[in-house]
Design a protein around this motif. Structure first.
Motif, PDB file in Angstrom:
ATOM      1  N   UNK A   7       0.162   0.075 -54.031  1.00  0.00           N
ATOM      2  CA  UNK A   7       0.495  -1.060 -53.179  1.00  0.00           C
ATOM      3  C   UNK A   7       0.430  -2.352 -53.987  1.00  0.00           C
ATOM      4  N   UNK A   8       1.430  -3.194 -53.796  1.00  0.00           N
ATOM      5  CA  UNK A   8       1.425  -4.514 -54.426  1.00  0.00           C
ATOM      6  C   UNK A   8       0.483  -5.433 -53.656  1.00  0.00           C
ATOM      7  N   UNK A   9      -0.148  -6.351 -54.371  1.00  0.00           N
ATOM      8  CA  UNK A   9      -0.975  -7.337 -53.686  1.00  0.00           C
ATOM      9  C   UNK A   9      -0.755  -8.727 -54.279  1.00  0.00           C
ATOM     10  N   UNK A  10      -1.148  -9.739 -53.491  1.00  0.00           N
ATOM     11  CA  UNK A  10      -0.948 -11.138 -53.856  1.00  0.00           C
ATOM     12  C   UNK A  10      -2.235 -11.753 -54.380  1.00  0.00           C
ATOM     13  N   UNK A  11      -2.103 -12.573 -55.420  1.00  0.00           N
ATOM     14  CA  UNK A  11      -3.199 -13.378 -55.946  1.00  0.00           C
ATOM     15  C   UNK A  11      -2.763 -14.847 -55.944  1.00  0.00           C
ATOM     16  N   UNK A  12      -3.721 -15.788 -55.936  1.00  0.00           N
ATOM     17  CA  UNK A  12      -3.342 -17.198 -55.872  1.00  0.00           C
ATOM     18  C   UNK A  12      -3.001 -17.841 -57.205  1.00  0.00           C
ATOM     19  N   UNK A  13      -3.348 -17.175 -58.338  1.00  0.00           N
ATOM     20  CA  UNK A  13      -3.134 -17.834 -59.626  1.00  0.00           C
ATOM     21  C   UNK A  13      -3.159 -16.808 -60.755  1.00  0.00           C
ATOM     22  N   UNK A  14      -2.748 -17.256 -61.929  1.00  0.00           N
ATOM     23  CA  UNK A  14      -2.780 -16.402 -63.115  1.00  0.00           C
ATOM     24  C   UNK A  14      -4.213 -16.033 -63.481  1.00  0.00           C
ATOM     25  N   UNK A  15      -5.147 -16.968 -63.350  1.00  0.00           N
ATOM     26  CA  UNK A  15      -6.536 -16.664 -63.677  1.00  0.00           C
ATOM     27  C   UNK A  15      -7.087 -15.584 -62.749  1.00  0.00           C
ATOM     28  N   UNK A  16      -6.623 -15.569 -61.505  1.00  0.00           N
ATOM     29  CA  UNK A  16      -7.045 -14.551 -60.565  1.00  0.00           C
ATOM     30  C   UNK A  16      -6.448 -13.194 -60.923  1.00  0.00           C
ATOM     31  N   UNK A  17      -5.182 -13.199 -61.396  1.00  0.00           N
ATOM     32  CA  UNK A  17      -4.568 -11.955 -61.868  1.00  0.00           C
ATOM     33  C   UNK A  17      -5.433 -11.314 -62.940  1.00  0.00           C
ATOM     34  N   UNK A  18      -5.954 -12.133 -63.853  1.00  0.00           N
ATOM     35  CA  UNK A  18      -6.720 -11.624 -64.988  1.00  0.00           C
ATOM     36  C   UNK A  18      -8.003 -10.921 -64.564  1.00  0.00           C
ATOM     37  N   UNK A  42      -2.002   2.732 -58.762  1.00  0.00           N
ATOM     38  CA  UNK A  42      -1.348   3.994 -59.106  1.00  0.00           C
ATOM     39  C   UNK A  42      -2.432   4.910 -59.675  1.00  0.00           C
ATOM     40  N   UNK A  43      -2.762   6.026 -59.016  1.00  0.00           N
ATOM     41  CA  UNK A  43      -3.910   6.833 -59.434  1.00  0.00           C
ATOM     42  C   UNK A  43      -3.715   7.545 -60.768  1.00  0.00           C
ATOM     43  N   UNK A  44      -2.486   7.795 -61.157  1.00  0.00           N
ATOM     44  CA  UNK A  44      -2.238   8.493 -62.416  1.00  0.00           C
ATOM     45  C   UNK A  44      -2.171   7.530 -63.597  1.00  0.00           C
ATOM     46  N   UNK A  45      -1.429   6.454 -63.417  1.00  0.00           N
ATOM     47  CA  UNK A  45      -1.239   5.504 -64.523  1.00  0.00           C
ATOM     48  C   UNK A  45      -2.336   4.454 -64.592  1.00  0.00           C
ATOM     49  N   UNK A  46      -3.121   4.311 -63.515  1.00  0.00           N
ATOM     50  CA  UNK A  46      -4.164   3.287 -63.425  1.00  0.00           C
ATOM     51  C   UNK A  46      -3.565   1.894 -63.598  1.00  0.00           C
ATOM     52  N   UNK A  47      -2.422   1.704 -62.945  1.00  0.00           N
ATOM     53  CA  UNK A  47      -1.746   0.413 -63.005  1.00  0.00           C
ATOM     54  C   UNK A  47      -1.657  -0.183 -61.607  1.00  0.00           C
ATOM     55  N   UNK A  48      -1.296  -1.450 -61.570  1.00  0.00           N
ATOM     56  CA  UNK A  48      -1.199  -2.133 -60.284  1.00  0.00           C
ATOM     57  C   UNK A  48      -0.074  -3.157 -60.313  1.00  0.00           C
ATOM     58  N   UNK A  49       0.444  -3.504 -59.141  1.00  0.00           N
ATOM     59  CA  UNK A  49       1.484  -4.521 -59.027  1.00  0.00           C
ATOM     60  C   UNK A  49       0.916  -5.774 -58.377  1.00  0.00           C
ATOM     61  N   UNK A  50       1.095  -6.914 -59.035  1.00  0.00           N
ATOM     62  CA  UNK A  50       0.492  -8.171 -58.566  1.00  0.00           C
ATOM     63  C   UNK A  50       1.550  -9.260 -58.498  1.00  0.00           C
ATOM     64  N   UNK A  51       1.452 -10.098 -57.458  1.00  0.00           N
ATOM     65  CA  UNK A  51       2.348 -11.245 -57.314  1.00  0.00           C
ATOM     66  C   UNK A  51       1.546 -12.518 -57.090  1.00  0.00           C
ATOM     67  N   UNK A  52       2.103 -13.658 -57.521  1.00  0.00           N
ATOM     68  CA  UNK A  52       1.618 -14.985 -57.143  1.00  0.00           C
ATOM     69  C   UNK A  52       2.786 -15.656 -56.429  1.00  0.00           C
ATOM     70  N   UNK A  53       2.800 -15.635 -55.100  1.00  0.00           N
ATOM     71  CA  UNK A  53       3.978 -16.088 -54.356  1.00  0.00           C
ATOM     72  C   UNK A  53       4.135 -17.595 -54.336  1.00  0.00           C
ATOM     73  N   UNK A  54       5.373 -18.036 -54.312  1.00  0.00           N
ATOM     74  CA  UNK A  54       5.661 -19.461 -54.176  1.00  0.00           C
ATOM     75  C   UNK A  54       5.798 -19.785 -52.686  1.00  0.00           C
TER      76      UNK A  54
END
Length: 217
Positions: A65-76, A113-125
């Motif tokens: 599942x993709x999720x939203x963060x408020x800033x680049x520092x939050x993505x990190x 993603x349980x296999x790749x251990x990756x995630x989808x992140x957005x910072x929406x405008x």
């Protein structure tokens, strides 16, 4: 029946945001506008709410599942961001982009993603999204409000119809008074040897220009 919050799109009322934030902390699922589409979402840490979102979208637990963060520092905090990825992302946020990144331990297993251990992140405008994210101080799940039996159709409902379809399935609806948007985000994958655009959505040309300028090689 969902509670509808009418919120100013550019100057969201703090009192209403506080009510939404408290509801999300208590496990509410909401229908809300982003800078691309109306989305179904919840607090990323509300496990029961995340499960409800999966059920609404008929998504198995191996679908991230993709999720939203408020800033680049939050993505990190939620993803490992390489130097090239950082340089590209900082030029694109906030904006209509989804970044695929290696997840940190802060990302719940039910989201990544349980296999790749990756995630989808957005910072929406989108000011309502950004203010709500700052108030909640947690990421918010973001998946298109189109339900599974609608996704193969080329017809898109108006806002009144969308609200009618979902008002009994979600706990709250955020209405900014604006018209619906049906445009997808551009997806950039930073999990491979070099950055790549894997879906051309809104403003993909801008993303392509930055990807070409900064690469892993």
């Amino acid at each position: 029946m969902a509670t509808i919050y009418q919120i100013h799109p550019n100057n969201p009322q703090a009192r209403k945001l506080e009510k939404i934030e408290k509801a999300l902390r208590n496990g509410a699922v909401m229908l809300y506008p982003t800078d691309t589409v109306y989305a179904i979402g919840c607090d990323i840490n509300a496990k029961s709410a995340v499960q409800r979102v999966r059920q609404l979208k008929r998504l198995s637990n191996d679908k991230p599942l993709t999720f939203l963060c408020p800033s680049l520092s939050n993505i990190a905090a939620y993803a490992r961001v390489s130097d090239p990825a950082y340089r590209i992302i900082k030029h694109l946020v906030p904006g209509p982009y989804t970044f695929l990144l290696p997840a940190t331990k802060l990302v719940p297993k039910l989201v990544m993603d349980p296999k790749r251990k990756t995630t989808g992140i957005r910072v929406p405008n989108n000011q309502v999204c950004l203010d709500l994210l700052k108030a909640l101080d947690n990421p918010v799940i973001s998946t298109s409000a189109r339900l599974p039996d609608e996704e193969e159709s080329n017809e898109y409902p108006g806002k009144a119809e969308l609200f009618d379809r979902l008002e009994k399935l979600v706990d709250l609806i955020v209405d900014t008074g604006e018209e619906l948007k049906y445009q997808v985000s551009t997806i950039l994958d930073f999990t491979g040897e070099s950055p790549a655009i894997v879906r051309e959505g809104l403003e993909w040309e801008t993303a392509a220009a930055w990807v070409s300028e900064f690469s892993y090689s």
